[in-house]
Scaffold this motif. Structure first.
Motif, PDB file in Angstrom:
ATOM      1  N   THR A   1       0.813  -1.217   0.000  1.00 20.36           N
ATOM      2  CA  THR A   1       0.000   0.000   0.000  1.00 20.36           C
ATOM      3  C   THR A   1       0.848   1.269   0.000  1.00 20.36           C
ATOM      4  N   ALA A   2       2.143   1.122  -0.030  1.00 16.69           N
ATOM      5  CA  ALA A   2       3.022   2.304  -0.005  1.00 16.69           C
ATOM      6  C   ALA A   2       2.845   3.134  -1.271  1.00 16.69           C
ATOM      7  N   ASP A   3       3.026   4.424  -1.131  1.00 19.15           N
ATOM      8  CA  ASP A   3       3.049   5.300  -2.291  1.00 19.15           C
ATOM      9  C   ASP A   3       4.278   4.957  -3.120  1.00 19.15           C
ATOM     10  N   ALA A   4       4.069   4.442  -4.329  1.00 17.79           N
ATOM     11  CA  ALA A   4       5.184   3.957  -5.136  1.00 17.79           C
ATOM     12  C   ALA A   4       6.171   5.059  -5.476  1.00 17.79           C
ATOM     13  N   GLU A   5       5.684   6.265  -5.667  1.00 17.45           N
ATOM     14  CA  GLU A   5       6.571   7.380  -5.991  1.00 17.45           C
ATOM     15  C   GLU A   5       7.474   7.719  -4.809  1.00 17.45           C
ATOM     16  N   GLU A   6       6.883   7.737  -3.603  1.00 17.70           N
ATOM     17  CA  GLU A   6       7.695   8.015  -2.410  1.00 17.70           C
ATOM     18  C   GLU A   6       8.743   6.926  -2.208  1.00 17.70           C
ATOM     19  N   ALA A   7       8.314   5.662  -2.330  1.00 18.15           N
ATOM     20  CA  ALA A   7       9.257   4.561  -2.160  1.00 18.15           C
ATOM     21  C   ALA A   7      10.358   4.615  -3.210  1.00 18.15           C
ATOM     22  N   ALA A   8       9.984   4.970  -4.438  1.00 11.18           N
ATOM     23  CA  ALA A   8      10.976   5.070  -5.510  1.00 11.18           C
ATOM     24  C   ALA A   8      11.998   6.152  -5.205  1.00 11.18           C
ATOM     25  N   ARG A   9      11.549   7.230  -4.615  1.00 18.28           N
ATOM     26  CA  ARG A   9      12.497   8.302  -4.284  1.00 18.28           C
ATOM     27  C   ARG A   9      13.455   7.879  -3.175  1.00 18.28           C
ATOM     28  N   ARG A  10      12.978   7.060  -2.244  1.00 15.60           N
ATOM     29  CA  ARG A  10      13.880   6.529  -1.208  1.00 15.60           C
ATOM     30  C   ARG A  10      14.961   5.670  -1.847  1.00 15.60           C
ATOM     31  N   LEU A  11      14.553   4.792  -2.750  1.00 16.92           N
ATOM     32  CA  LEU A  11      15.517   3.927  -3.427  1.00 16.92           C
ATOM     33  C   LEU A  11      16.416   4.735  -4.345  1.00 16.92           C
ATOM     34  N   ALA A  12      15.832   5.702  -5.042  1.00 20.38           N
ATOM     35  CA  ALA A  12      16.619   6.524  -5.965  1.00 20.38           C
ATOM     36  C   ALA A  12      17.706   7.297  -5.230  1.00 20.38           C
ATOM     37  N   ALA A  13      17.427   7.695  -3.995  1.00 26.89           N
ATOM     38  CA  ALA A  13      18.440   8.412  -3.216  1.00 26.89           C
ATOM     39  C   ALA A  13      19.663   7.524  -2.989  1.00 26.89           C
ATOM     40  N   ILE A  14      19.432   6.237  -2.759  1.00 25.12           N
ATOM     41  CA  ILE A  14      20.545   5.301  -2.583  1.00 25.12           C
ATOM     42  C   ILE A  14      21.269   5.086  -3.904  1.00 25.12           C
ATOM     43  N   LEU A  15      20.512   4.923  -4.989  1.00 29.33           N
ATOM     44  CA  LEU A  15      21.122   4.752  -6.306  1.00 29.33           C
ATOM     45  C   LEU A  15      22.002   5.941  -6.660  1.00 29.33           C
ATOM     46  N   THR A  16      21.511   7.131  -6.362  1.00 26.69           N
ATOM     47  CA  THR A  16      22.270   8.345  -6.667  1.00 26.69           C
ATOM     48  C   THR A  16      23.510   8.444  -5.793  1.00 26.69           C
ATOM     49  N   GLU A  17      23.341   8.176  -4.498  1.00 24.57           N
ATOM     50  CA  GLU A  17      24.473   8.237  -3.568  1.00 24.57           C
ATOM     51  C   GLU A  17      25.563   7.255  -3.961  1.00 24.57           C
ATOM     52  N   GLU A  18      25.155   6.081  -4.434  1.00 29.16           N
ATOM     53  CA  GLU A  18      26.100   5.030  -4.818  1.00 29.16           C
ATOM     54  C   GLU A  18      26.582   5.168  -6.261  1.00 29.16           C
ATOM     55  N   ASN A  19      25.988   6.107  -6.993  1.00 26.13           N
ATOM     56  CA  ASN A  19      26.293   6.231  -8.427  1.00 26.13           C
ATOM     57  C   ASN A  19      26.164   4.854  -9.096  1.00 26.13           C
ATOM     58  N   ALA A  20      25.015   4.225  -8.882  1.00 27.34           N
ATOM     59  CA  ALA A  20      24.802   2.843  -9.295  1.00 27.34           C
ATOM     60  C   ALA A  20      24.894   2.668 -10.808  1.00 27.34           C
ATOM     61  N   ASP A  21      25.594   1.640 -11.216  1.00 32.00           N
ATOM     62  CA  ASP A  21      25.696   1.293 -12.632  1.00 32.00           C
ATOM     63  C   ASP A  21      24.628   0.294 -13.048  1.00 32.00           C
ATOM     64  N   VAL A  22      24.264  -0.602 -12.126  1.00 35.50           N
ATOM     65  CA  VAL A  22      23.317  -1.674 -12.408  1.00 35.50           C
ATOM     66  C   VAL A  22      22.352  -1.803 -11.239  1.00 35.50           C
ATOM     67  N   LEU A  23      21.065  -1.990 -11.569  1.00 36.93           N
ATOM     68  CA  LEU A  23      20.040  -2.268 -10.562  1.00 36.93           C
ATOM     69  C   LEU A  23      19.322  -3.556 -10.934  1.00 36.93           C
ATOM     70  N   THR A  24      19.177  -4.464  -9.971  1.00 31.35           N
ATOM     71  CA  THR A  24      18.335  -5.636 -10.198  1.00 31.35           C
ATOM     72  C   THR A  24      17.039  -5.479  -9.417  1.00 31.35           C
ATOM     73  N   ILE A  25      15.940  -5.857 -10.079  1.00 29.28           N
ATOM     74  CA  ILE A  25      14.609  -5.847  -9.460  1.00 29.28           C
ATOM     75  C   ILE A  25      13.958  -7.194  -9.799  1.00 29.28           C
ATOM     76  N   TYR A  26      12.632  -7.279  -9.812  1.00 24.95           N
ATOM     77  CA  TYR A  26      11.920  -8.483 -10.222  1.00 24.95           C
ATOM     78  C   TYR A  26      11.111  -8.204 -11.479  1.00 24.95           C
ATOM     79  N   ASP A  27      10.588  -9.267 -12.072  1.00 22.64           N
ATOM     80  CA  ASP A  27       9.713  -9.077 -13.232  1.00 22.64           C
ATOM     81  C   ASP A  27       8.362  -8.507 -12.786  1.00 22.64           C
ATOM     82  N   SER A  28       7.524  -8.157 -13.746  1.00 20.33           N
ATOM     83  CA  SER A  28       6.283  -7.443 -13.449  1.00 20.33           C
ATOM     84  C   SER A  28       5.278  -8.253 -12.643  1.00 20.33           C
ATOM     85  N   PHE A  29       5.406  -9.585 -12.639  1.00 24.65           N
ATOM     86  CA  PHE A  29       4.524 -10.444 -11.857  1.00 24.65           C
ATOM     87  C   PHE A  29       5.142 -10.773 -10.500  1.00 24.65           C
ATOM     88  N   GLY A  30       6.343 -10.276 -10.269  1.00 28.86           N
ATOM     89  CA  GLY A  30       7.013 -10.565  -9.018  1.00 28.86           C
ATOM     90  C   GLY A  30       7.383 -12.021  -8.852  1.00 28.86           C
TER      91      GLY A  30
END
Length: 248
Positions: free
Chosen positions: A99-128
């Motif tokens: 039920t989390a706001d996806a945009e807010e959660a994305a910004r939390r994760l994006a802050a880590i990606l930016t801080e780490e200057n991430a080259d690669v991100l792994t997630i899951y497929d659309s069905f999880g």
């Protein structure tokens, strides 16, 4: 040196789906960062918790132990609650990841990606993978976070169901019905051979003793069957071809 950020829903997901890739990246000199959305509050409660110890605390400790084995230099939890399986009352509980706001959660994760200057991100497929709400949300949040942070290499981790089903068959185990639906295997276009790291991957699974027991599917398989099920880690990579590997 490149930086791999691997984003997961719950403690223990990291070693099952991307443990080999994490260890491979570490051994090749890259920085590995693990981000977990929840602390796995809806998991099975074992009978060996210490007095006063709750399940989330144990699962966080297990995650750090697994991450150390897999070579993660940093572990972060986003602080959401485990939503349970699809249809559970926990799906709509306050603070659940589903039920989390996806945009807010994305910004939390994006802050880590930016801080780490991430080259690669792994997630899951659309069905999880198997329709778990938190896994579906990882896909949504991860996609958006990569857009915000400008992380161009995004790989959607998924199991090849035919291999998991065959491993169950060889082990004489009933195949869970969670494998009836999902993203077709034909969409997989990246496979990473991680057989070299299977011993470490299995040790990382054992680190999650509260959830992955010795008689579980993961740890009861013989070496050959374990390699069939987990010796290649599969992904859907944007713009990648069948012969491409997860290059850092």
């Amino acid at each position: 040196m490149a930086t791999l950020v691997t984003f997961h829903a719950h403690p223990d997901d990291e070693c099952i789906l991307t443990g080999g890739v994490m260890r491979k990246a570490f051994e090749e000199g890259h920085r590995v960062v693990l981000v977990v959305a929840t602390r796995g509050e809806a998991g099975l409660v074992p009978d060996f918790l210490e007095p006063g110890e709750d399940l989330p605390r144990r699962r966080v400790a297990e995650t750090h132990a697994s991450a150390e084995l897999l070579g993660a230099a940093r572990v972060e939890f986003l602080g959401y609650r485990d939503s349970g399986m699809m249809g559970d009352d926990l799906n709509d509980a306050p603070g659940s990841f589903w039920t989390a706001d996806a945009e807010e959660a994305a910004r939390r994760l994006a802050a880590i990606l930016t801080e780490e200057n991430a080259d690669v991100l792994t997630i899951y497929d659309s069905f999880g993978g198997y329709g778990h709400p938190d896994h579906i949300q990882v896909h949504r949040v991860g996609r958006r976070a990569a857009e915000i942070a400008g992380t161009s290499k995004v790989y959607q981790a998924m199991a090849r169901r035919s291999e998991i089903i065959e491993a169950h068959r060889r082990a004489g185990m009933e195949v869970p019905d969670v494998f009836d639906d999902g993203v077709p295997e034909s969409e997989i276009n990246v496979g990473v051979d991680v057989r070299k790291y299977l011993d470490v991957k299995r040790k990382a699974m054992r680190a999650h003793a509260s959830q992955i027991t010795e008689d579980s599917f993961f740890l009861s398989l013989d070496e050959e069957t374990f390699a069939l099920a987990f010796g290649t880690e599969w992904f859907i990579g944007d713009g990648e071809g069948p012969s491409d590997a997860l290059a850092l």
